[in-house]
Design a protein around this motif. Structure first.
Motif, PDB file in Angstrom:
ATOM      1  N   GLU A   1       5.045 -66.145 -98.207  1.00  0.00           N
ATOM      2  CA  GLU A   1       4.782 -66.774 -97.075  1.00  0.00           C
ATOM      3  C   GLU A   1       6.004 -66.664 -95.994  1.00  0.00           C
ATOM      4  N   LEU A   2       5.787 -66.518 -94.645  1.00  0.00           N
ATOM      5  CA  LEU A   2       6.788 -66.211 -93.629  1.00  0.00           C
ATOM      6  C   LEU A   2       6.924 -67.616 -92.827  1.00  0.00           C
ATOM      7  N   PRO A   3       7.480 -68.942 -93.247  1.00  0.00           N
ATOM      8  CA  PRO A   3       7.381 -69.892 -92.335  1.00  0.00           C
ATOM      9  C   PRO A   3       8.138 -69.836 -91.063  1.00  0.00           C
ATOM     10  N   GLU A   4       9.195 -68.856 -90.835  1.00  0.00           N
ATOM     11  CA  GLU A   4       9.959 -68.971 -89.551  1.00  0.00           C
ATOM     12  C   GLU A   4       9.689 -67.621 -88.963  1.00  0.00           C
ATOM     13  N   HIS A   5       9.072 -66.639 -89.280  1.00  0.00           N
ATOM     14  CA  HIS A   5       9.083 -65.190 -88.750  1.00  0.00           C
ATOM     15  C   HIS A   5       7.633 -64.954 -88.413  1.00  0.00           C
ATOM     16  N   ASP A   6       7.387 -63.971 -87.437  1.00  0.00           N
ATOM     17  CA  ASP A   6       6.153 -63.401 -86.892  1.00  0.00           C
ATOM     18  C   ASP A   6       5.744 -62.499 -87.765  1.00  0.00           C
ATOM     19  N   ARG A   7       4.586 -62.995 -88.712  1.00  0.00           N
ATOM     20  CA  ARG A   7       4.256 -62.112 -89.868  1.00  0.00           C
ATOM     21  C   ARG A   7       3.734 -60.574 -89.500  1.00  0.00           C
ATOM     22  N   THR A   8       3.311 -60.410 -88.151  1.00  0.00           N
ATOM     23  CA  THR A   8       2.834 -59.326 -87.510  1.00  0.00           C
ATOM     24  C   THR A   8       4.089 -58.244 -87.512  1.00  0.00           C
ATOM     25  N   GLN A   9       5.121 -58.862 -86.703  1.00  0.00           N
ATOM     26  CA  GLN A   9       6.262 -57.922 -86.521  1.00  0.00           C
ATOM     27  C   GLN A   9       6.832 -57.522 -87.870  1.00  0.00           C
ATOM     28  N   VAL A  10       7.022 -58.670 -88.789  1.00  0.00           N
ATOM     29  CA  VAL A  10       7.579 -58.293 -90.140  1.00  0.00           C
ATOM     30  C   VAL A  10       6.865 -57.262 -90.704  1.00  0.00           C
TER      31      VAL A  10
ATOM     32  N   THR B   1      -4.055 -71.179 -92.324  1.00  0.00           N
ATOM     33  CA  THR B   1      -2.757 -71.218 -92.096  1.00  0.00           C
ATOM     34  C   THR B   1      -1.934 -70.298 -92.929  1.00  0.00           C
ATOM     35  N   TYR B   2      -2.403 -70.658 -94.502  1.00  0.00           N
ATOM     36  CA  TYR B   2      -1.739 -69.614 -95.235  1.00  0.00           C
ATOM     37  C   TYR B   2      -1.873 -68.082 -94.861  1.00  0.00           C
ATOM     38  N   TYR B   3      -3.192 -67.725 -94.298  1.00  0.00           N
ATOM     39  CA  TYR B   3      -3.274 -66.445 -93.929  1.00  0.00           C
ATOM     40  C   TYR B   3      -2.416 -65.916 -92.951  1.00  0.00           C
TER      41      TYR B   3
ATOM     42  N   PRO C   1      -9.516 -64.937 -94.284  1.00  0.00           N
ATOM     43  CA  PRO C   1     -10.233 -65.932 -94.957  1.00  0.00           C
ATOM     44  C   PRO C   1     -11.518 -65.390 -94.595  1.00  0.00           C
ATOM     45  N   ILE C   2     -12.527 -65.564 -95.664  1.00  0.00           N
ATOM     46  CA  ILE C   2     -13.772 -64.831 -95.600  1.00  0.00           C
ATOM     47  C   ILE C   2     -14.545 -65.350 -94.297  1.00  0.00           C
ATOM     48  N   HIS C   3     -14.688 -66.778 -94.203  1.00  0.00           N
ATOM     49  CA  HIS C   3     -15.319 -67.375 -93.190  1.00  0.00           C
ATOM     50  C   HIS C   3     -14.732 -66.853 -91.832  1.00  0.00           C
ATOM     51  N   LEU C   4     -13.778 -66.189 -91.673  1.00  0.00           N
ATOM     52  CA  LEU C   4     -13.655 -65.719 -90.108  1.00  0.00           C
ATOM     53  C   LEU C   4     -14.023 -64.118 -89.967  1.00  0.00           C
ATOM     54  N   HIS C   5     -14.447 -63.481 -90.975  1.00  0.00           N
ATOM     55  CA  HIS C   5     -15.085 -62.166 -90.807  1.00  0.00           C
ATOM     56  C   HIS C   5     -16.223 -62.530 -89.911  1.00  0.00           C
TER      57      HIS C   5
END
Ligand SMILES: Cc1ncc(COP(=O)(O)O)c(C=O)c1O
Length: 381
Positions: free
Chosen positions: A302-311, A350-352, A328-332
């Motif tokens: 997990e990347l707490p300090e970075h933008d995941r999309t950019q990385v 948050t994890y996702y 998360p399944i419920h977000l489909h």
């Protein structure tokens, strides 16, 4: 591109499949029963019913548990959609229990609270599908202690965890605390049959139901024949509504050779996971817990300090086939259409937002793993 996961197939795997092609039945021959016996020997389960995917295994497991219209089945949002879809196939409703942010698996205290609420509302789940995310087992003893007194059927979705052990050292698949354990033999999993899956159980009645569902609901057992047809050796009877979920002999032959290498595959995954954990220690990333009993299907940071999309984008541009497990399944959209909404299961969400899966598979070379680590360091700079 270095993929996030990959099968290991060698000449002996190829020869086993070619042997079946040249010599035996392509399906319904001796390979599937031999594979099922070997799966039981490996796990210690009483019964193994092979099937043509982990998804069909989950569907059959829900049916065998008696899940149907009017029932509700719980699972976790942090999984592949199949973990939840299986209940929908049976006409049941689905609900979710949030994950623990540290283990990324079903949160036992959230389960306990939700069971209390459901007891008060008179709407307990018929079954719970627990998912051993990334190969690390849930706390099955604690979960079973909550569900057993309520008569809820526990189904383990061990698609990620075959070859691993639970917290107490029981092999995944032994059904120590659950009615059934389902696994998958998709190419990115611990072993592969191309497509394929299995349901383990220690309950003979469940095993019989699973076999029926895998093969059209049709039986040849004399005792089950309609009156008047008991002695007709050609007779068969459909006694339930089943499917064609059978594994073929070609796939089972591959599975048998793969199974002999399972411990070596899991061992290699573990070594590489350990190497990542050491190499990434100084970086601003959250590393997975070093669970020695995990089958190490995935290595997720997990990347707490970075933008995941950019990385993510930077790593893909460098030829690193990173992935994200899971939306998360419920977000489909399909599940949102049932009324689930953003914010329903905050830990999973948050994890996702922060998760990124690095390449991990038995044949990942030291050079390529080094390239992943260096590329990540650059992407975080
Ligand atoms: C957690 C989980 N459950 C179930 C499945 C379904 O397995 P299969 O692809 O064999 O149908 C998968 C596959 O990716 C999975 O990751």
């Amino acid at each position: 591109m270095i993929p996030y996961g990959k099968h290991s197939v060698s000449d002996e795997d190829v020869e086993a499949v070619v042997h079946v092609l040249k010599n035996e039945f392509l399906t319904q021959g001796k390979q599937v029963p031999a594979f099922e016996r070997a799966l039981c020997d490996y796990t210690g389960a009483g019964y193994a019913v092979a099937c043509n995917s982990g998804t069909s295994g989950l569907h059959m497991a829900c049916l065998a548990a008696g899940v149907g219209a009017g029932d509700v089945v719980w699972t976790v949002p942090n999984s592949f959609a199949a973990s939840a879809n299986a209940a929908l196939y049976c006409g049941a409703a689905v609900d979710f229990v949030d994950i623990d942010p540290v283990t990324r698996n079903l949160c036992v205290s959230a389960l306990s609270n939700k069971l209390n609420d459901a007891t008060a509302a008179g709407r307990l789940p018929k079954a719970i599908v627990v998912v051993h995310f990334a190969g690390s087992s849930c706390d099955m003893r604690a979960i079973a202690a909550l569900t057993a007194p309520l008569g809820i059927t526990l189904i383990e979705d061990a698609a990620h965890a075959f070859g691993g052990k639970d917290k107490l050292g029981n092999r995944v698949g032994a059904c120590t605390y659950s009615a059934m354990v389902v696994s998958s033999f998709h190419p990115v999993k611990s072993i592969t049959t191309a497509e394929g899956g299995v349901v383990f159980t220690n309950d003979g009645t469940l095993a019989e139901k699973l076999r029926l569902f895998a093969s059209h609901g049709i039986t040849k057992q004399q005792a089950k024949m309609p009156v008047g047809h008991e002695h007709e050796s050609w007779f068969y009877a459909q006694i339930d509504l089943g499917f064609n979920y059978r594994l073929s002999d070609l796939h089972a032959a591959l599975g048998l050779v793969q199974l002999a290498k399972l411990d070596a595959f899991v061992g290699a995954r573990f070594e590489k996971a350990k190497y990542y954990n050491e190499a990434l220690a100084a970086l601003p990333v959250t590393r997975p817990l070093m669970d020695e009993n995990s089958a190490w299907h995935l290595y997720v940071i997990e990347l707490p300090e970075h933008d995941r999309t950019q990385v993510f984008k930077a790593l893909r541009e460098k030829g690193i086939g990173v992935n994200v497990h899971y939306i998360p399944i419920h977000l489909h959209p399909y599940y949102q259409g049932m009324g689930f909404a953003k914010g329903d299961f905050p830990n999973s969400e948050t994890y996702y937002q922060k998760a990124i899966t690095l390449p991990l598979y038995p044949d990942l070379s030291a050079d390529n793993q080094g390239k992943v680590i260096n590329s990540l360091k650059e992407a975080l700079m």
